[in-house]
Design a protein around this motif. Sequence first.
Motif, short mmCIF file in Angstrom:
data_model
loop_
_atom_site.label_atom_id
_atom_site.label_comp_id
_atom_site.label_asym_id
_atom_site.label_seq_id
_atom_site.Cartn_x
_atom_site.Cartn_y
_atom_site.Cartn_z
N LEU A 41 0.84 -1.20 0.00
CA LEU A 41 0.00 0.00 0.00
C LEU A 41 0.88 1.25 0.00
CD1 LEU A 41 -2.73 -1.05 2.61
CD2 LEU A 41 -2.93 -1.06 0.11
N GLN A 42 2.11 1.12 0.51
CA GLN A 42 3.02 2.26 0.57
C GLN A 42 3.49 2.69 -0.82
OE1 GLN A 42 7.09 1.26 2.12
NE2 GLN A 42 6.16 -0.71 2.48
N TYR A 92 2.62 4.87 7.58
CA TYR A 92 2.11 4.26 8.82
C TYR A 92 0.58 4.25 8.82
CZ TYR A 92 1.22 3.41 13.73
OH TYR A 92 0.74 2.86 14.89
N HIS A 93 -0.03 5.41 8.57
CA HIS A 93 -1.49 5.51 8.64
C HIS A 93 -2.17 4.72 7.52
CE1 HIS A 93 -1.83 8.15 12.07
NE2 HIS A 93 -0.77 8.80 11.61
N THR A 94 -1.52 4.67 6.35
CA THR A 94 -2.08 3.92 5.21
C THR A 94 -2.09 2.43 5.53
OG1 THR A 94 -1.09 5.60 3.75
CG2 THR A 94 -1.80 3.54 2.72
N LEU A 95 -0.98 1.95 6.07
CA LEU A 95 -0.88 0.52 6.41
C LEU A 95 -1.80 0.16 7.59
CD1 LEU A 95 1.57 0.54 4.51
CD2 LEU A 95 2.77 -0.89 6.15
N GLU A 96 -1.86 1.04 8.56
CA GLU A 96 -2.70 0.79 9.74
C GLU A 96 -4.16 0.60 9.31
OE1 GLU A 96 -3.01 2.81 14.10
OE2 GLU A 96 -3.48 4.06 12.38
N GLU A 97 -4.60 1.47 8.40
CA GLU A 97 -5.97 1.38 7.89
C GLU A 97 -6.16 0.06 7.12
OE1 GLU A 97 -8.06 5.02 6.07
OE2 GLU A 97 -7.62 3.76 4.34
N GLY A 98 -5.17 -0.29 6.29
CA GLY A 98 -5.24 -1.53 5.52
C GLY A 98 -5.29 -2.76 6.42
N ILE A 99 -4.48 -2.77 7.46
CA ILE A 99 -4.44 -3.91 8.40
C ILE A 99 -5.81 -4.11 9.04
CG2 ILE A 99 -3.48 -4.73 10.62
CD1 ILE A 99 -0.81 -3.44 9.75
N LYS A 100 -6.41 -3.01 9.48
CA LYS A 100 -7.73 -3.09 10.15
C LYS A 100 -8.75 -3.74 9.23
CE LYS A 100 -7.59 0.72 13.38
NZ LYS A 100 -7.61 2.15 13.36
N VAL A 101 -8.78 -3.29 7.97
CA VAL A 101 -9.77 -3.79 7.01
C VAL A 101 -9.53 -5.28 6.70
CG1 VAL A 101 -10.62 -3.53 4.64
CG2 VAL A 101 -10.12 -1.50 5.99
N VAL A 102 -8.29 -5.64 6.44
CA VAL A 102 -7.98 -7.03 6.05
C VAL A 102 -8.23 -7.98 7.23
CG1 VAL A 102 -6.15 -8.57 5.24
CG2 VAL A 102 -6.37 -6.31 4.24
N GLU A 103 -7.88 -7.53 8.42
CA GLU A 103 -8.11 -8.39 9.60
C GLU A 103 -9.61 -8.57 9.86
OE1 GLU A 103 -4.13 -8.66 12.13
OE2 GLU A 103 -5.53 -7.15 12.85
N LYS A 104 -10.37 -7.54 9.57
CA LYS A 104 -11.82 -7.62 9.75
C LYS A 104 -12.40 -8.69 8.82
CE LYS A 104 -15.49 -5.60 11.63
NZ LYS A 104 -15.75 -5.66 13.04
N PHE A 147 -5.61 -2.67 -7.75
CA PHE A 147 -5.36 -4.02 -7.22
C PHE A 147 -4.71 -3.97 -5.84
CE2 PHE A 147 -5.76 -4.40 -11.72
CZ PHE A 147 -6.40 -5.60 -11.91
N LEU A 148 -4.32 -2.78 -5.39
CA LEU A 148 -3.66 -2.65 -4.08
C LEU A 148 -4.53 -1.78 -3.17
CD1 LEU A 148 -0.02 -2.25 -5.48
CD2 LEU A 148 -1.05 -4.30 -4.55
N ASN A 149 -4.34 -0.46 -3.17
CA ASN A 149 -5.14 0.41 -2.30
C ASN A 149 -6.61 0.32 -2.66
OD1 ASN A 149 -2.38 1.45 -3.05
ND2 ASN A 149 -2.70 2.53 -1.12
#
Length: 334
Positions: free
Chosen positions: A188-189, A214-226, A284-286
């Motif tokens: 995502l970076q 940091y904020h881009t990845l943090e948001e991505g992690i939350k969504v994917v883990e959900k 395909f990424l963000n």
Amino acid sequence: MKYAVIGPGAIGSIIYCILEDKRDAILITKPYQLKILKEKGLKIKEFNKTVRTIRNVNVTSSFPKLKEVDVIFLCVKSTDTKEVAKKIKGNVKKSALIISLQNGVRNTDILSKITGITSIPGVVTFNATLNEIGEALLTMKGNIYLQNNKEFEYILNDIREIFNSSSIKIKLVDDIISLAWSKLVINLQNAITAITGQTIRQSLIDPISRKIIYHTLEEGIKVVEKKGVKLGFSFVLNPKLLLFLLRLPTFFIRFGVRLMRIESDAKSSMLQSILRGKPTEIEFLNGEIDKLARNMGLKAPINRELVQIVKEMERRKEHRFISPLELAATLGIN
Ligand SMILES: NC(=O)c1ccc[n+]([C@@H]2O[C@H](COP(=O)([O-])OP(=O)(O)OC[C@H]3O[C@@H](n4cnc5c(N)ncnc54)[C@H](OP(=O)(O)O)[C@@H]3O)[C@@H](O)[C@H]2O)c1
């Protein structure tokens, strides 16, 4: 076993060179690339040192040549997957295997659906740049991860043997889907480097870019883990570990960058596309995070905005980069 590589870009050039050294391999290109490769040959550099030159590249633009092939390494951008899948269809043995070395998590489904043959993902952790057609640079060390699979054991063993003597190794894992999502989140970076024009190294050392990452990845992690995906089980491809590292002082980051042997001019694949005026893999990424969030009734405003900015850059076909400070302000990160 006979191999084919489709796409003579940064990744495809390196993979073809490794295969060609040990097995019967063909490189499938577009017609304009075929002419150049026939005239110039193919050169691979690792950290600015030429490690391999091939004068007579076994190159073709004819997809029916795939009928002789057992394993296809697909190395085109995700934006070209559908078109290439249509060209593969009807031109391959039923028993052939496609290994997609592309970023993103949708390519193998598209490939299997259109071609009717089995397609598996390969997760690439090295970084490469195409200087020009016929000259690729390995700019960051890494490996190729494949799913441990009894059905294709004989193929996987052959591939491991081929790559064993190269600087890129094959690692077999039990959960490639989780690894592919981990890679997606880390990638995502790339959008940030595509928008600012920074190299990978610059974006990690710059405190403002690092904060945006940091904020881009943090948001991505939350969504994917959900979604229920388990992220990061290896040291190299661990988005949560990366989040922790991104918060360290710049002094430690500089040390880490040196440890990872990231070349000073290593550019993300997305920045390379922008510089060449080509469509990027942003959807395909963000874009995947934005879609996933919306499907689950969540929001991913940072990733959504990054998609819009990169799409606008693609549309304009010019590289007017914006500063990390301006980008942070646009994204509401302070
Ligand atoms: N570069 C990296 O460090 C890296 C690392 C990990 C993963 N990846 C992933 O690997 C994939 C490939 O990346 P890359 O950096 O190697 O891209 P790239 O340099 O753009 O290479 C893709 C190549 O495929 C060619 N191509 C497109 N359509 C084709 C067709 N119909 N027939 C034959 N060739 C065709 C392209 O030609 P044109 O340029 O004319 O379109 C280009 O030469 C991407 O999914 C990327 O995200 C890249």
